[in-house]
Design a protein around this motif. Sequence first.
Motif, PDB file in Angstrom:
ATOM      1  N   SER A  40       0.881  -1.168  -0.145  1.00  0.00           N
ATOM      2  CA  SER A  40       0.091   0.125  -0.063  1.00  0.00           C
ATOM      3  C   SER A  40       0.803   1.197  -0.039  1.00  0.00           C
ATOM      4  N   VAL A  41       1.638   1.285  -1.039  1.00  0.00           N
ATOM      5  CA  VAL A  41       2.502   2.530  -1.231  1.00  0.00           C
ATOM      6  C   VAL A  41       1.832   3.572  -2.031  1.00  0.00           C
ATOM      7  N   ALA A  42       1.800   4.721  -1.606  1.00  0.00           N
ATOM      8  CA  ALA A  42       1.158   5.913  -2.262  1.00  0.00           C
ATOM      9  C   ALA A  42       2.281   6.349  -3.265  1.00  0.00           C
ATOM     10  N   ILE A  43       1.662   6.418  -4.398  1.00  0.00           N
ATOM     11  CA  ILE A  43       2.418   6.906  -5.612  1.00  0.00           C
ATOM     12  C   ILE A  43       2.236   8.005  -6.020  1.00  0.00           C
ATOM     13  N   TYR A  45       4.760 -11.075 -17.057  1.00  0.00           N
ATOM     14  CA  TYR A  45       3.747 -10.059 -16.579  1.00  0.00           C
ATOM     15  C   TYR A  45       4.178  -9.458 -15.327  1.00  0.00           C
ATOM     16  N   ASP A  46       4.047  -8.255 -15.196  1.00  0.00           N
ATOM     17  CA  ASP A  46       4.658  -7.325 -13.971  1.00  0.00           C
ATOM     18  C   ASP A  46       3.833  -7.323 -12.806  1.00  0.00           C
ATOM     19  N   VAL A  47       3.588  -8.664 -12.146  1.00  0.00           N
ATOM     20  CA  VAL A  47       2.878  -8.720 -10.983  1.00  0.00           C
ATOM     21  C   VAL A  47       3.334  -7.767  -9.685  1.00  0.00           C
ATOM     22  N   ALA A  48       4.706  -7.720  -9.593  1.00  0.00           N
ATOM     23  CA  ALA A  48       5.274  -7.062  -8.582  1.00  0.00           C
ATOM     24  C   ALA A  48       5.373  -5.639  -8.759  1.00  0.00           C
ATOM     25  N   LEU A  49       5.335  -4.959 -10.344  1.00  0.00           N
ATOM     26  CA  LEU A  49       5.470  -3.613 -10.251  1.00  0.00           C
ATOM     27  C   LEU A  49       4.297  -2.990 -10.671  1.00  0.00           C
ATOM     28  N   TYR A  50       3.011  -3.259 -11.358  1.00  0.00           N
ATOM     29  CA  TYR A  50       1.911  -2.736 -11.344  1.00  0.00           C
ATOM     30  C   TYR A  50       1.326  -2.156 -10.139  1.00  0.00           C
ATOM     31  N   PRO A  51       1.428  -2.893  -8.940  1.00  0.00           N
ATOM     32  CA  PRO A  51       0.723  -2.118  -7.878  1.00  0.00           C
ATOM     33  C   PRO A  51       1.417  -0.821  -7.653  1.00  0.00           C
ATOM     34  N   LEU A  99       9.129   2.396  -7.521  1.00  0.00           N
ATOM     35  CA  LEU A  99       8.090   2.703  -6.635  1.00  0.00           C
ATOM     36  C   LEU A  99       7.335   3.754  -7.044  1.00  0.00           C
ATOM     37  N   MET A 100       7.243   3.942  -8.476  1.00  0.00           N
ATOM     38  CA  MET A 100       6.534   4.694  -9.431  1.00  0.00           C
ATOM     39  C   MET A 100       6.886   4.350 -10.795  1.00  0.00           C
ATOM     40  N   THR A 101       6.104   3.244 -10.960  1.00  0.00           N
ATOM     41  CA  THR A 101       6.177   2.661 -12.567  1.00  0.00           C
ATOM     42  C   THR A 101       5.473   3.730 -13.401  1.00  0.00           C
ATOM     43  N   ALA A 102       6.454   4.328 -14.297  1.00  0.00           N
ATOM     44  CA  ALA A 102       6.032   5.370 -15.112  1.00  0.00           C
ATOM     45  C   ALA A 102       6.846   5.389 -16.453  1.00  0.00           C
ATOM     46  N   PRO A 103       6.591   4.762 -17.425  1.00  0.00           N
ATOM     47  CA  PRO A 103       7.349   5.097 -18.697  1.00  0.00           C
ATOM     48  C   PRO A 103       7.332   6.530 -19.001  1.00  0.00           C
ATOM     49  N   ASP A 104       8.712   6.891 -19.472  1.00  0.00           N
ATOM     50  CA  ASP A 104       8.788   8.132 -20.052  1.00  0.00           C
ATOM     51  C   ASP A 104       8.669   9.259 -19.084  1.00  0.00           C
ATOM     52  N   VAL A 105       9.455   9.079 -17.794  1.00  0.00           N
ATOM     53  CA  VAL A 105       9.582  10.110 -16.824  1.00  0.00           C
ATOM     54  C   VAL A 105       9.715  11.480 -17.198  1.00  0.00           C
ATOM     55  N   GLY A 144       9.897  10.103  -2.400  1.00  0.00           N
ATOM     56  CA  GLY A 144      11.248   9.890  -2.006  1.00  0.00           C
ATOM     57  C   GLY A 144      11.665   8.870  -2.496  1.00  0.00           C
ATOM     58  N   ARG A 145      12.775   8.459  -2.562  1.00  0.00           N
ATOM     59  CA  ARG A 145      13.249   7.004  -3.175  1.00  0.00           C
ATOM     60  C   ARG A 145      14.545   6.554  -2.573  1.00  0.00           C
TER      61      ARG A 145
END
Length: 754
Positions: free
Chosen positions: A154-157, A448-454, A180-186, A298-299
């Motif tokens: 439950s990480v707020a993105i 399939y990105d089970v771990a990253l899509y959350p 902890l912020m999956t976002a192509p093309d930052v 923060g990362r």
Amino acid sequence: MTTTALRTCPLCEATCGLELTIEDGRVTKVRGDADDVFSKGFICPKGASLGELHDDPNRLRSPMRRRADGTFEAVSWEEAFAEIDERLRAVDAAHGRQAFAAYLGNPTAHSLGGLLYGRALLKALGTRNIYSASTVDQFPKQLASALMFGTGLSVAIPDLDRTRHLLILGADPMVSNGSLMTAPDVRGRLRAIRARGGKIVVVDPRRSRTAGEADEHHFIRPGSDALLLFALVHVLFDEDLADPGAHLAPHLAGLDEVRELAAPFTPEAVAPATGIAAPEIRRMARELAAAPTAAVYGRIGTTTQSFGTAASWLIDVLNILTGNLDRPGGAMFNRPAAGSGNTQGEPGRGRGTAIHRWGSRVSERGEVFGELPVACLTEEITTPGEGQVRALFTIAGNPVLSTPNGDRLAEALDELDLMVCIDIYLNETTRHAHVILPVPSTLERAHYDVALYPFAIRNIANWSPPVFDLPDGALDEWEILAKLAGIAGGAGPEADVAVIDDFIAGEAVRRAVRTKGSPVNERDPDEILAALEPRVGPARLVDLMLRTGPYGEGFGANPGGLSLATLEAAPHGVDLGALEPRIPEVLRTETGMIELAPEPLTAEVPRLVASMAAAGEADGGLLLIGRRQLRSNNSWMHNIPKLVSGPEGCTVLVHPDDAERLGLADGEPAIVSSARGEIHLTAQVTDDMMPGVVSVPHGWGHDLDGVELDVARAHAGANVNVLGDSGELEPLTGTAVLNAIPVELAPARQPAPA
Ligand SMILES: Nc1nc2c(c(=O)[nH]1)N[C@H]1C(S)=C(S)[C@@H](COP(=O)(O)OP(=O)(O)OC[C@H]3O[C@@H](n4cnc5c(=O)[nH]c(N)nc54)[C@H](O)[C@@H]3O)O[C@H]1N2
Ligand SMILES: Nc1nc2c(c(=O)[nH]1)N[C@H]1C(S)=C(S)[C@@H](COP(=O)(O)OP(=O)(O)OC[C@H]3O[C@@H](n4cnc5c(=O)[nH]c(N)nc54)[C@H](O)[C@@H]3O)O[C@H]1N2
Ligand code: SF4
Ligand SMILES: [Mo]
């Protein structure tokens, strides 16, 4: 013959869709898939090298067994499994299961097989000695999130695409492509924030690439982020700017406590320790509060430091106090298609998160999320006594380069009675193995990105079938792990992978039908299993997760809903929309409240207060921090020629004033030393660094005996992790302190010893 294949890139968290051109069985071109629903054509140099990775002649294609003289020979799978079985049985008989250990590295999070079947192996091993890269990475953020919101996922993105104000601490998403912020093309998304009149503020001891894209950059003294954050909280209360808003107010516990805790952290009090002037801190707080929408993010610079969990907590305290948690443009929760702990069970309340339920044997460091700190692994191998680690499995990990005092770990690994590495290379860690089991190329596996899509900034689902068939005789990663689970479970080297897979799927289905709120609750497990036929392996598990997930077709309960078949028919992915408010439904705390001041976190406050005083007594020596590099992927992509060509990667960045004082010129060889060791590398003098701080990337140091990485050896660099201290851990999670390490820097007048 020329064909194309679509594929989600598995190399970082951005999950870009790629289009591969394949001629006569070889990848001849990789470009961004313009029609990918999420990445829309974005690609970086790493993604573009997937073909070279597939063709890398050093990539292992058959199991390897170490000979008595330390060299390796290729053996059959039968021989490899037989040797593992024999050695494991011997360790079990002599020392019991607590002598087993496992370490899961970062690519596990990008591998379906690793994620879904690694668990089966861990369970079968039956040991508490479970380690992963999470304790040199993100556990502080996950723990803070779990204590506040109920689960570690439950990480707020940051809602990048809608926010008007982004405050970034200790992250360089322009280079890392987001974490902890999956976002192509930052880059595109950051530029859009400014284009719509928003503001980006970066806090970092180095003027990073991301700082270069920002409106404002503040140097901060490494390790002092929690002080700055507390001061921002202080100002919000002090100036009556704290206003969580009607959507959060009824769900908050501990607001008054946070106000009291923030009292000592005035901007004036934290200024000397952070290096940021009090009026600047006040202005930052006011602008954060005044922005129409804002997100604080923060990362790694904020997690892998002494106050990692406290800093992660305070980031979300700020998101809450400014009313930005769970609202568009703020920091929001994903609702992943494959489900997670915060989509399952009774909405709005849960079991919360217990920590430190057991401790490590030697240093008694507390467990978090069922794991012990990887920095303790060396002492667990070298310290005699009951439970001493004698058999180690590494899955997609290179802890010799990625964990503190990896040089000592390397020595310890040679004491093991059994070391098994599931990996693609003979590298700094796997050279110590008795047996290396090679997983196929990522292009030969489904994805399939089970771990990253959350952690994605939109709700996305995308399935990639394998691009190539498995080569003759190869085993998929999940098959290797299932076989090992069978061996660890006592079924012997003949353990039947299909039977184990059926068992794993059966368990998953039985869990689903037991779960209240699941669309299959109380249904017949056999009926569900039959509906999943003829799928096997990860595809069957992903189909189950999708069909029982929040958008799932529910095995008939929700006609038209999602299943793996939906994704197979949508090769560019399925966009399930922007993030939507989820409070209170997302919460899984015991109280059903957002816990603003949970006890383990508030217990850090006295230590923080003490750190303010200590900063005044600092001796003015240099502090070491890390950084990421665009053409690098932690320790393991330096064997791709086009990624290591160009300027030298592994350099120490130093401010001109420090360089001058030390008599060091740009491009000169230098020695960085700490209480623990020293490394030789090239100095790069730049005013991008904060005075008093130096930066060295991790993942280098490939010139060790026995490493078979022909390209990487020629660009070896040095292992920064010999400098850290494996005894210096963040107290709540046991995460290694990788930033703010006291070091000395000197010119290396002599060439580096051979
Ligand atoms: N000083 C310092 N140290 C750090 C960090 C830092 O910032 N500073 N960062 C930390 C962080 S965030 C992380 S995540 C860790 C990473 O630490 P690790 O996960 O231990 O190391 P990696 O470099 O990611 O190594 C991955 C390994 O997996 C193998 N591999 C690659 N693909 C696959 C696959 O598909 N399957 C399998 N089975 N193996 C595969 C590679 O050959 C390599 O051996 O490093 C940490 N260490
Ligand atoms: N190209 C590339 N991309 C990657 C990786 C890679 O190796 N290469 N690794 C992947 C992995 S495993 C991860 S975990 C992510 C990490 O993703 P990020 O966290 O975005 O990674 P970094 O680029 O290391 O950014 C960390 C920043 O923190 C700063 N910093 C260091 N100490 C402090 C401090 O005390 N306070 C503050 N405020 N800042 C500090 C550093 O100067 C650096 O700019 O990246 C992922 N993406
Ligand atoms: S940004 Fe990450 S996911 Fe996208 S192409 Fe590069 S490595 Fe792959
Ligand atoms: Mo990481």
